[in-house]
Design an enzyme around this catalytic site. Structure first.
Site, mmCIF file in Angstrom:
data_model
loop_
_atom_site.group_PDB
_atom_site.id
_atom_site.type_symbol
_atom_site.label_atom_id
_atom_site.label_comp_id
_atom_site.label_asym_id
_atom_site.label_seq_id
_atom_site.Cartn_x
_atom_site.Cartn_y
_atom_site.Cartn_z
ATOM 1 N N ASN A 1 -44.784 8.936 1.172
ATOM 2 C CA ASN A 1 -45.372 10.279 1.188
ATOM 3 C C ASN A 1 -46.074 10.569 -0.133
ATOM 4 O O ASN A 1 -45.655 10.125 -1.197
ATOM 5 C CB ASN A 1 -44.346 11.368 1.555
ATOM 6 C CG ASN A 1 -43.076 11.353 0.729
ATOM 7 O OD1 ASN A 1 -42.679 10.327 0.209
ATOM 8 N ND2 ASN A 1 -42.432 12.502 0.626
ATOM 9 N N GLU B 1 -47.541 13.779 -2.041
ATOM 10 C CA GLU B 1 -47.605 15.249 -2.056
ATOM 11 C C GLU B 1 -48.724 15.745 -2.963
ATOM 12 O O GLU B 1 -49.411 14.959 -3.622
ATOM 13 C CB GLU B 1 -46.235 15.801 -2.481
ATOM 14 C CG GLU B 1 -45.158 15.453 -1.469
ATOM 15 C CD GLU B 1 -43.814 16.105 -1.757
ATOM 16 O OE1 GLU B 1 -43.606 16.638 -2.859
ATOM 17 O OE2 GLU B 1 -42.958 16.050 -0.844
ATOM 18 N N CYS C 1 -47.595 12.506 4.834
ATOM 19 C CA CYS C 1 -46.320 11.840 5.120
ATOM 20 C C CYS C 1 -46.465 10.320 5.002
ATOM 21 O O CYS C 1 -47.563 9.769 5.148
ATOM 22 C CB CYS C 1 -45.853 12.164 6.542
ATOM 23 S SG CYS C 1 -45.330 13.863 6.793
ATOM 24 N N GLU D 1 -45.481 8.017 7.066
ATOM 25 C CA GLU D 1 -45.890 7.367 8.314
ATOM 26 C C GLU D 1 -47.409 7.375 8.457
ATOM 27 O O GLU D 1 -48.013 6.370 8.843
ATOM 28 C CB GLU D 1 -45.285 8.088 9.524
ATOM 29 C CG GLU D 1 -43.773 8.041 9.599
ATOM 30 C CD GLU D 1 -43.088 9.208 8.897
ATOM 31 O OE1 GLU D 1 -43.635 9.709 7.880
ATOM 32 O OE2 GLU D 1 -42.016 9.612 9.338
ATOM 33 N N CYS E 1 -41.890 13.771 11.523
ATOM 34 C CA CYS E 1 -42.268 15.170 11.786
ATOM 35 C C CYS E 1 -43.220 15.225 12.990
ATOM 36 O O CYS E 1 -43.740 14.199 13.443
ATOM 37 C CB CYS E 1 -42.922 15.780 10.555
ATOM 38 S SG CYS E 1 -44.644 15.288 10.306
ATOM 39 N N CYS F 1 -46.691 13.646 12.535
ATOM 40 C CA CYS F 1 -46.646 12.172 12.551
ATOM 41 C C CYS F 1 -46.410 11.643 13.959
ATOM 42 O O CYS F 1 -46.950 10.604 14.331
ATOM 43 C CB CYS F 1 -45.570 11.659 11.594
ATOM 44 S SG CYS F 1 -46.060 11.850 9.878
HETATM 45 N N1 THU Z 1 -42.087 13.532 5.123
HETATM 46 C C1 THU Z 1 -42.515 12.287 5.475
HETATM 47 O O1 THU Z 1 -43.148 11.574 4.677
HETATM 48 N N2 THU Z 1 -42.227 11.851 6.712
HETATM 49 C C2 THU Z 1 -41.525 12.547 7.639
HETATM 50 O O2 THU Z 1 -41.389 12.099 8.765
HETATM 51 C C3 THU Z 1 -40.918 13.824 7.280
HETATM 52 C C4 THU Z 1 -41.360 14.411 6.002
HETATM 53 C C5 THU Z 1 -42.384 14.019 3.768
HETATM 54 C C6 THU Z 1 -43.348 15.162 3.698
HETATM 55 C C7 THU Z 1 -42.961 15.781 2.386
HETATM 56 O O3 THU Z 1 -43.633 15.087 1.347
HETATM 57 C C8 THU Z 1 -41.486 15.503 2.253
HETATM 58 O O4 THU Z 1 -41.192 14.470 3.167
HETATM 59 C C9 THU Z 1 -40.605 16.706 2.557
HETATM 60 O O5 THU Z 1 -40.940 17.278 3.772
#
Ligand code: THU
Length: 161
Positions: free
Chosen positions: A62, A64, A73, A75, A112, A115
């Site tokens: 991920n 940010e 994310c 994925e 999520c 994704c």
């Molecule tokens: N996140 C992912 O990378 N994948 C997921 O399936 C769920 C959430 C990340 C997004 C954000 O940077 C952090 O996790 C918290 O939500």
């Protein structure tokens, strides 16, 4: 009126010790690559590693942003890389792990909603379901044979016709 039902089943393993060698390796890589996440805001580091039909390994974490909704994310970062670096090569299995620096990392987390949508389209564009291995840094492991099962009645390119 008639009622339709969609059944969803998945495998639950008590730990990675119950997995086969290939799955152990993929999950280990996903756990390790959480270190490369850029998640200074959530401190929830996610790592994803996939093996493709041709044996190539593609990973993602991920990413940010100070403008929170801009964040990506793990994925989707993996899938965008795969689409560019291994165009049209289907993905067999994707392991997704997380390291929560604010708390526990001992139970599986699933992708999520955004994704799930992205993964579903990847499956349809490559004509192959993607198998998912979900876990934290330790503890239980979930295996989902077809990622699309996480998104029943999904919207797809066929709906635009
Ligand atoms: N996140 C992912 O990378 N994948 C997921 O399936 C769920 C959430 C990340 C997004 C954000 O940077 C952090 O996790 C918290 O939500």
């Amino acid at each position: 009126m008639k009622k339709e039902e969609i059944h969803f089943g998945y495998e639950v393993y008590e730990s990675d010790k119950e997995l086969n060698a290939g799955d152990v390796s993929l999950l280990k890589q996903a756990r390790e690559i959480t270190q490369k996440a850029y998640a200074p805001y959530s401190k929830f580091n996610v790592g994803a590693v996939a093996i493709l039909n041709n044996g190539a390994i593609i990973s993602g974490t991920n990413q940010e942003n100070a403008s929170y909704p801009v964040g990506l994310c793990a994925e989707r970062s993996l899938l965008a890389s795969a689409a560019m670096l291994q165009t049209n090569v289907p993905i067999q299995t994707m392991a997704i792990a997380y390291h929560n620096l604010n708390g526990s990392s001992s139970k599986p987390a699933s992708p999520c909603g955004m994704c799930r949508q992205y993964i579903a389209e990847y499956e349809s564009r490559t004509n192959q379901p993607i198998r998912l291995i979900l876990s934290g840094m330790d503890g239980k492991v979930f295996v989902i044979e077809k990622a699309g099962m996480l998104l029943p009645l999904s919207f797809g390119e066929g709906d635009l016709k």
